[in-house]
Every structure is written in structure tokens, then in C-alpha cells.
Design an enzyme around this catalytic site. Structure first.
Site, PDB file in Angstrom:
ATOM      1  CB  THR A 101      92.278  14.930  90.569  1.00  0.00           C
ATOM      2  OG1 THR A 101      93.437  14.364  89.954  1.00  0.00           O
ATOM      3  CG2 THR A 101      91.292  13.834  90.875  1.00  0.00           C
TER       4      THR A 101
ATOM      5  CE1 TYR B 247      91.952   0.123  82.846  1.00  0.00           C
ATOM      6  CE2 TYR B 247      92.999   0.273  80.696  1.00  0.00           C
ATOM      7  CZ  TYR B 247      92.089  -0.322  81.547  1.00  0.00           C
ATOM      8  OH  TYR B 247      91.323  -1.361  81.089  1.00  0.00           O
TER       9      TYR B 247
ATOM     10  CE1 TYR C  42      98.618  14.291  92.544  1.00  0.00           C
ATOM     11  CE2 TYR C  42      97.269  14.865  90.644  1.00  0.00           C
ATOM     12  CZ  TYR C  42      97.374  14.541  91.977  1.00  0.00           C
ATOM     13  OH  TYR C  42      96.245  14.442  92.744  1.00  0.00           O
TER      14      TYR C  42
ATOM     15  NE  ARG D 174      92.275  11.150  93.011  1.00  0.00           N
ATOM     16  CZ  ARG D 174      90.957  11.224  92.943  1.00  0.00           C
ATOM     17  NH1 ARG D 174      90.322  10.613  91.955  1.00  0.00           N
ATOM     18  NH2 ARG D 174      90.276  11.907  93.846  1.00  0.00           N
TER      19      ARG D 174
ATOM     20  CE  LYS E 113      98.178  17.411  94.292  1.00  0.00           C
ATOM     21  NZ  LYS E 113      96.880  17.698  93.619  1.00  0.00           N
TER      22      LYS E 113
ATOM     23  CB  ILE F 120      99.204  21.112  95.013  1.00  0.00           C
ATOM     24  CG1 ILE F 120     100.467  21.785  94.491  1.00  0.00           C
ATOM     25  CG2 ILE F 120      98.054  21.295  94.028  1.00  0.00           C
ATOM     26  CD1 ILE F 120     101.008  21.181  93.189  1.00  0.00           C
TER      27      ILE F 120
END
Length: 293
Positions: A42, A105, A131, A136, A159, A201
Site C-alpha cells: 500500500t 471491496y 495482511y 482499508r 502483518k 512492517i
């Protein structure tokens, strides 16, 4: 996986990837002791990269790193078959594995998330970092789902950017042997390490990289007091880096520092506002910005 890993920005200049700045960055961060580099995340503006640019970034990173640190490449999506098909561009390239985001989404349920990553795992020999970043993606990867996926031999790490301290604590307390938890929430890095996390990270490690590594090594040496002293120096900077969308603030500051030639971003990302730049200038002047690298 352990240590402080850099989700490295993608520098642009005249709407092209700025390879000169990119090489400068890689050499700098490796010299600072970074544990590994993760392009096309990202922070690297992966949604704004064309396929040929992803290939360029992959092979350029391998060339510039030249085996000095491990490389994990951002590779995820919300169409499982397409993600699997894209693995062919990454396998046998020389990277250690991929960082793969929870499907976004279309908001699958936990069974859909489980089957998504199981299918990816069974389609490759590459190592996989899960992740989880629900603010998000619109969907949280729950602890039970993570633990079931951790049973796969090549799903080796998480992550964790859940934004939920209770959930983060829960997964750390239930962490399976041989499975790494890496903080993806910069402000939670110290707490994650204190609870047995394996590192982070973290985008903020673009600045003060060596201090992040010093803090991590203090934890390795069971020196919590030293780690807290370093964290007290690092923490006040972090909120200033995320008052406007990442990576615009980082690119602005790295340009001032001379690590990249341009703070250029790609739409829909836009540069920092004038008011925010003034805030950054005042704050980092106070902290002696030149010492941040």
C-alpha cells in the site's frame, strides 16, 4: 520472520518509476540495517502500478538488493483466480515470498477468506505473509481464520493492522510456534513487541530506520527499559506521518532529505496540503530532520 521490514515507497518522476531514487533508497536502507524490503505494498502505491511497472519494480528490486536482504513482494486481490494466475510472474524470480492482503471491496465472509488464502497457498511454493487491514479492505480477518491458515506450511506470518488492540493481543497470545506476527500499525509496534511479536512492517521506518532496529534489538536482548527509551523518541513522530494519506507525507519528507528526487504521487493520491506541509516543516525542524536518516 523477525525484525523491522520496510514497505518501501515507489518513487515517481515525470509519471515514471524513478529508478535512480529507488536505487539510492535501497542502498540507504540496507546500510541502516533494515531486516527486509517489501515493494508493491500500500505504501508503494500498488493500486497505481501498471502490470509492466510491477514487473519492472520486481526485477529492479532484485537487481539492486542483490541478495543483501530478503524481499517479499506485494501480491493480493479480491479475485482469487486472478491472484493465483499472477503468481507465475513471481515464482522463480528470487524473492522469498509475497505479502497478500485480505480480499477487499466484495467483503467475503470468514469461509471465503479461508478458501481464498488456502487456494493461494496450495498454488505456490512461495512463502506468504497474510495482511489484515480491515479499515482499508472492509473485512476483518478473525483470529480463528488466521490460526487455521497458519497451519499451512508456506503461510508463515501475519502483518497485523487490525486496528483492534484486543484482537491483536489475542492473536499474539495464541501465536503458533513458527508463525510470525509483524505489527502493521506503526503506533502499536512497541506494544506488539512487548507481547511477544516478532517485529513490524512499518512505513514510519523510512525515517529513523536505525533507531527502529535498535529498539527491536533491545527487545531481543530482553532490555525492555532500553527499548522504551528509544520508543519514547520515535513515537511522537509517527502521528505526524499519517495526518494525511500515506505515503504523501513520507514522500514530501524524503524529498527534503534528498533520498528521492520528487514527491510525485499518482491519482487518486495527491500531495500534502500546503497547511500540512507547514506543520511538517515546523515539527521536523524542531526534531532536526537531517538526523532522521
Amino acid at each position: 520472520m523477525k525484525g523491522i521490514w520496510l514497505p518501501i515507497i515507489t518513487p515517481f518522476k515525470n509519471d515514471e518509476i524513478d529508478l535512480i531514487s529507488y536505487k539510492r533508497m535501497i542502498n540507504h536502507y540496507i546500510s541502516q540495517g533494515i531486516s527486509g524490503i517489501i515493494p508493491a505494498g500500500t505504501t508503494g502505491e500498488s493500486p497505481a502500478l501498471m502490470d509492466y511497472e510491477r514487473d519492472l519494480l520486481l526485477h529492479t528490486t532484485l537487481e539492486y538488493v542483490d541478495g543483501r536482504v530478503p524481499i517479499y513482494f506485494g501480491h493480493g486481490g479480491n479475485f482469487t483466480r486472478k491472484v493465483i494466475k499472477g503468481l507465475s510472474r513471481l515464482e522463480n524470480s528470487g524473492i522469498q515470498g509475497i505479502l497478500s492482503v485480505c480480499p477487499y471491496y466484495n467483503r467475503p465472509n470468514q469461509e471465503g477468506i479461508l478458501q481464498h488464502f488456502t487456494s493461494i497457498s496450495e498454488s505456490t511454493d512461495l512463502n506468504i505473509i497474510l495482511y489484515n487491514i480491515p479499515y482499508r479492505t472492509g473485512r476483518n480477518m478473525e483470529t480463528d481464520t488466521i490460526l487455521r491458515l497458519a497451519e499451512k506450511d508456506n503461510i508463515i506470518a501475519l502483518k497485523d493492522a487490525s486496528g483492534n488492540f484486543v484482537q491483536s493481543t489475542d492473536i499474539l497470545m495464541k501465536k503458533p510456534e513458527g508463525f510470525s506476527i509483524l505489527s502493521g500499525e506503526d503506533v502499536s509496534l512497541f506494544a506488539s513487541l512487548a507481547l511477544g511479536g516478532d517485529g513490524g512492517i512499518v512505513a514510519s521506518a523510512h525515517l529513523n530506520t536505525a533507531k527502529y532496529l535498535d529498539m527491536f534489538h533491545a527487545f531481543e536482548a530482553n532490555n525492555l527499559d532500553k527499548g522504551k527509551i528509544i520508543w519514547d523518541e520515535l513515537y511522537p513522530i509517527i502521528p505526524y506521518l499519517f495526518k494525511e494519506p500515506n505515503p504523501a507525507p513520507l514522500k514530501y519528507l524524503l524529498t527534503i532529505l534528498g533520498l528521492i528526487d520528487s514527491g510525485e504521487l499518482r491519482l487518486p493520491m495527491t500531495p500534502c496540503s500546503k497547511e500540512y506541509k507547514e506543520q511538517l516543516n515546523k515539527f521536523f525542524d524542531h526534531l532536526k530532520l537531517q538526523e532522521a536518516i
